[in-house]
Design a protein around this motif. Sequence first.
Motif: not given
Length: 213
Positions: A8-9, A14-27, A51-53, A79-83
């Motif tokens: 999970f970690i 890994v997904v967080g890094f890809v998402a931040r590059v493609l779709h940066p967010t402000s919170v 994913i972004l949230v 499989w990833l979603l369930k994990k």
Amino acid sequence: MKPFNCLFILIYYVVGFVARVLHPTSVEGMEKLPKSGVLLCPNHASNWDPILVALRLPINYRLHIMAKEELFQNPLLGWLLKKVGAFPVSRGNNDISTVRTAIQVLKEGDNLLIFSEGTTIRNGIGYIDGLPPQAKAGVAMIGVRTGATLVPVFVDGEKKLFHKTRIIFGDPYEPHYTGRRGTSEEMQKIADDLLAAAYALGGQAVGGKPLCG
């Protein structure tokens, strides 16, 4: 319930890094969130939204996501979603098993994300007879039955690569209803209020139309 292990970690970062590059967010407003028993209720404009949230919440927030069953038909994605603690919902059907899972998640003190619109609304696409879909009353029912803290969340609608997306967490919403579980009309009003509150955080009316102009 949510698996919190090395796999999970790894997926989270890994997904967080890809998402931040493609779709940066402000919170905004994340300091308002209770740590457990929270039902997050965002508007829904893109498959990127959950994913972004999720990736902007702390890794130990123990978030589950109710996701449309079509996403689980892809073996790898499913499989990833369930994990990462997601579970499928059959849209348009009375999916009792999914409701039970959602209730169990919240009663055990974990947190849950549900899109009350039941479909993605992209600048009017997804409207029915020119009107945005009504919020699904099941969101309110799950919140009331579990005593969860209901929190509206706004996510910017249009997603452009490498352009920042706003995520805004609102103040906890206090539902009002009669009896132990309320009436169906009261559940619908709670769901509608939550959806309206989510859009209002971004200065929009339900469905993504600007509140002014």
